[in-house]
Design a protein around this motif. Sequence first.
Motif: not given
Length: 94
Positions: A71, A74-76, A78-79
């Motif tokens: 997760q 995934y967040a990195q 997207q960022q």
Amino acid sequence: MSVEPTLVASFSHYFIYFLSIKAHHPLHEQLLRMAKISLLNSLKIVTAKRPALVSPIARRRDMLIAKLNEQVAYAQAQQGGSVFAPTRLRTVKD
């Protein structure tokens, strides 16, 4: 490189000679067969070691940590504006 295939001793020599001859050369198939045999003879067979048994609590903890790391990745992604595709391991029995 003028080497007789029967005199070549190691896989690397077979392979170098194999690369130097044409695919339609009469020795091509024989040399390929010799290289495969040489490679198989150079492999070392060892017994597999079973992993130590892990307690169910530790196994679930490891799975949770792996999912949390996924997760975060995934967040990195997207960022950063890129796409994240996690690697999945799939075992198939025949």
